[in-house]
Design an enzyme around this catalytic site. Structure first.
Site, PDB file in Angstrom:
ATOM      1  N   SER A 143     -10.107  -0.350   6.754  1.00  0.00           N
ATOM      2  CA  SER A 143      -9.500  -0.279   5.422  1.00  0.00           C
ATOM      3  C   SER A 143      -8.794  -1.529   4.919  1.00  0.00           C
ATOM      4  O   SER A 143      -8.374  -1.551   3.761  1.00  0.00           O
ATOM      5  CB  SER A 143      -8.521   0.890   5.361  1.00  0.00           C
ATOM      6  N   LYS A 146       0.854  -1.205   0.000  1.00  0.00           N
ATOM      7  CA  LYS A 146       0.000   0.000   0.000  1.00  0.00           C
ATOM      8  C   LYS A 146       0.884   1.248   0.000  1.00  0.00           C
ATOM      9  O   LYS A 146       1.881   1.290   0.729  1.00  0.00           O
ATOM     10  CB  LYS A 146      -0.916  -0.023   1.235  1.00  0.00           C
ATOM     11  N   SER A 181      -9.839   1.887   2.470  1.00  0.00           N
ATOM     12  CA  SER A 181      -8.942   2.654   1.629  1.00  0.00           C
ATOM     13  C   SER A 181      -7.872   1.820   0.919  1.00  0.00           C
ATOM     14  O   SER A 181      -7.300   2.267  -0.069  1.00  0.00           O
ATOM     15  CB  SER A 181      -8.233   3.718   2.468  1.00  0.00           C
TER      16      SER A 181
HETATM   17  N1  GLN Z   1     -13.186   4.340   5.745  1.00  0.00           N
HETATM   18  C1  GLN Z   1     -12.710   4.797   7.019  1.00  0.00           C
HETATM   19  C2  GLN Z   1     -12.304   6.239   6.905  1.00  0.00           C
HETATM   20  O1  GLN Z   1     -12.540   6.797   5.897  1.00  0.00           O
HETATM   21  C3  GLN Z   1     -11.569   3.936   7.484  1.00  0.00           C
HETATM   22  C4  GLN Z   1     -10.331   4.206   6.731  1.00  0.00           C
HETATM   23  C5  GLN Z   1      -9.172   3.344   7.168  1.00  0.00           C
HETATM   24  O2  GLN Z   1      -9.321   2.342   7.845  1.00  0.00           O
HETATM   25  N2  GLN Z   1      -7.988   3.809   6.821  1.00  0.00           N
HETATM   26  O3  GLN Z   1     -11.769   6.822   7.797  1.00  0.00           O
END
Ligand code: GLN
Length: 474
Positions: free
Chosen positions: A174, A75, A150
């Site tokens: 995410s 990532k 994400s």
């Molecule tokens: N979708 C969640 C957010 O937008 C979690 C994102 C994540 O785990 N990095 O904060």
């Protein structure tokens, strides 16, 4: 597609080579990356050199490690020396880290071959990769749909057979959410189990790095390599890496598993059906299923959207046009910083910075951030009480199967609600994973979520393996 476990065995035995495995990966990337937008950067030369090094060490009779010759996608919020690292943000475009994240050091020491950096929602804020400054990734199972986020690029890399393993980060879901939407296993480890050194911070009290894979055994294999104390991360747990692979086939006989109403209520019917079927499969394998309600969990989404933005507003203050990446020239330093941040950050990142700054501001601190911290304590205590009654918890990972592009971009709340089932365990610091179990609308995969108390990863993998077998993946 071979599993990572199989690739490593083949490379070690000489049935294959790291170079051959890498060339296969590179050819799938060449075939599909343009369509799917999975990798923002492919480090062809670096990966070839790493693979050649693994093969040379094997020829030399060295023990190369458990990930011998396994290509891995990374990532793009993880630092790798000299490799462009963007967090899918224009503000970091062109920045090359001078050091490696601890997880990079660990996978390379275990024989793995990092192949490149995968797309994400900008600074890991989002649930679809539609917030990436470099365009969304597509779901390999249906390119009209999102891969989740994400860590959507890391999920798509494995789902499209580019690699058998990838690394993601999970602050509120995410890893687990894209794993569910792409039909993969994805793990959010216990907070502190995996070093965050070199993970570009979003919300430091919640962020954890973890694996994606097609099989339960592969995630256990990778997490065993990632886990363990690191003096470079002050929140790293003191213990060495737990033994995980050895426990994958332990089963669930005699385990008590709580089916938590708040972790699937309101999900689409296909998802609720999958969760109930998973409970039945675990019961069939000898677990005792207990119906539970943890009402505190209904408060966690609101608390997360105060705590995570509050931490982000502080963490992202460092992108000032002086130290990293983008600088927009202006007459004085204040104007330069303002112009740089205006041009460099996307809309969702700006929204989080404003939310977080507001929640932390003098007049509102107690009403917002302070209240959210109280909810966090309630959540920690509520989970602890549940784990006095049961060994593990079961619920849904996401409210629905993968959705279409644009379906939730107009309304931030609609996007935030994707994480309603994954966020609670980030607040508690406990581990959880998503494992594919049955399919829903249009044959798209559904993920069910298993949660456990701190350091219960071995038990989580054993339960996930039971579901994997029950779902017809022996
Ligand atoms: N979708 C969640 C957010 O937008 C979690 C994102 C994540 O785990 N990095 O904060």
């Amino acid at each position: 597609m071979k599993s990572a476990t199989q690739i490593a065995a083949d490379v070690r035995s000489g049935a294959s080579s790291a170079a051959a495995e890498l060339e296969r990966t590179l050819s799938v990337i060449a075939e599909r990356n343009e369509e799917l937008n999975v990798f923002l950067h492919v480090d062809i030369d670096g990966a070839r050199a790493a693979a050649a090094d693994v093969d040379a060490r094997i020829a030399n009779g060295d023990n190369v490690g458990p990930l011998a010759g396994v290509p891995i996608a990374i990532k793009d919020n993880l630092c790798q020396v000299g490799i462009p690292t963007t967090c899918s943000s224009k503000i970091l475009e062109g920045w090359r880290p001078p050091y490696n994240a601890t997880v990079i050091e660990r996978i390379v020491a275990a024989g793995a071959v990092p192949v490149g950096k995968t797309n994400l929602d900008e600074f890991a804020m989002g649930s679809s990769t539609e917030n990436s400054a470099f365009g969304p990734s597509r779901n390999p199972l249906d390119p009209t749909r999102v891969p989740g986020g994400s860590s959507g690029g890391s999920a798509a890399a494995v789902a499209s057979n580019m690699t058998s393993l990838s690394l993601g980060s999970d602050t509120g879901g995410s890893i687990r959410q894209p794993a569910a939407l792409c039909g993969l296993v994805g793990v959010k480890p216990t907070y502190g189990l995996v070093s965050r050194y070199g993970l570009i911070a979003f919300a430091s009290s919640l962020d954890q790095i973890g694996p994606f894979s097609k099989t339960v055994a592969d995630s256990a294999l990778l997490l065993e390599v990632l886990a363990g104390h690191d003096p470079k991360d002050s929140t790293s747990l003191p213990e060495a890496s737990p033994s995980l692979v050895a426990h994958v086939n332990d089963g669930v006989a005699g385990q008590r598993i709580g089916l938590v109403r708040e972790l699937f209520d309101g999900a689409d019917e296909s998802v609720v059906t999958a969760v109930r079927a998973a409970a039945a499969a675990l019961r069939e394998a000898g677990a005792k299923i207990v119906d539970l309600s943890i009402p505190e969990l209904e408060l966690t989404l609101s608390a997360y959207y105060l705590i995570a933005p509050a931490e982000a507003s502080s963490n992202l203050a460092r992108y000032d046009g002086v130290r990293y990446g983008l600088r927009v020239k202006a007459d004085d330093v204040t104007a330069m910083m303002e112009a740089t941040r205006t041009a460099g950050f996307g809309a969702e990142v700006k929204r989080r910075i404003m939310l977080g700054t507001y929640a932390l501001s003098a007049g509102y601190y107690d009403a917002y951030y302070g209240q959210a911290l109280k909810v966090r304590t309630l959540t920690i205590n509520a989970f602890a009480r549940a784990y006095e009654q049961v060994d593990l918890l079961l619920g849904a990972t996401t409210p629905s199967v993968a959705f279409k592009f644009g379906a939730k971009t107009a309304d931030p709340m609609a996007m935030y609600l994707n994480d309603v089932f994954t966020i609670p365990t980030n607040l508690a610091g406990d581990p959880a994973l998503s494992v594919p179990f049955t399919t829903g609308e249009e044959g798209l995969p559904i993920g069910v979520q298993l949660l456990g108390p701190g350091r219960s990863e071995a038990r989580l993998f054993a339960a996930a393996r039971v579901l994997e077998i029950a779902d017809g993946r022996p």
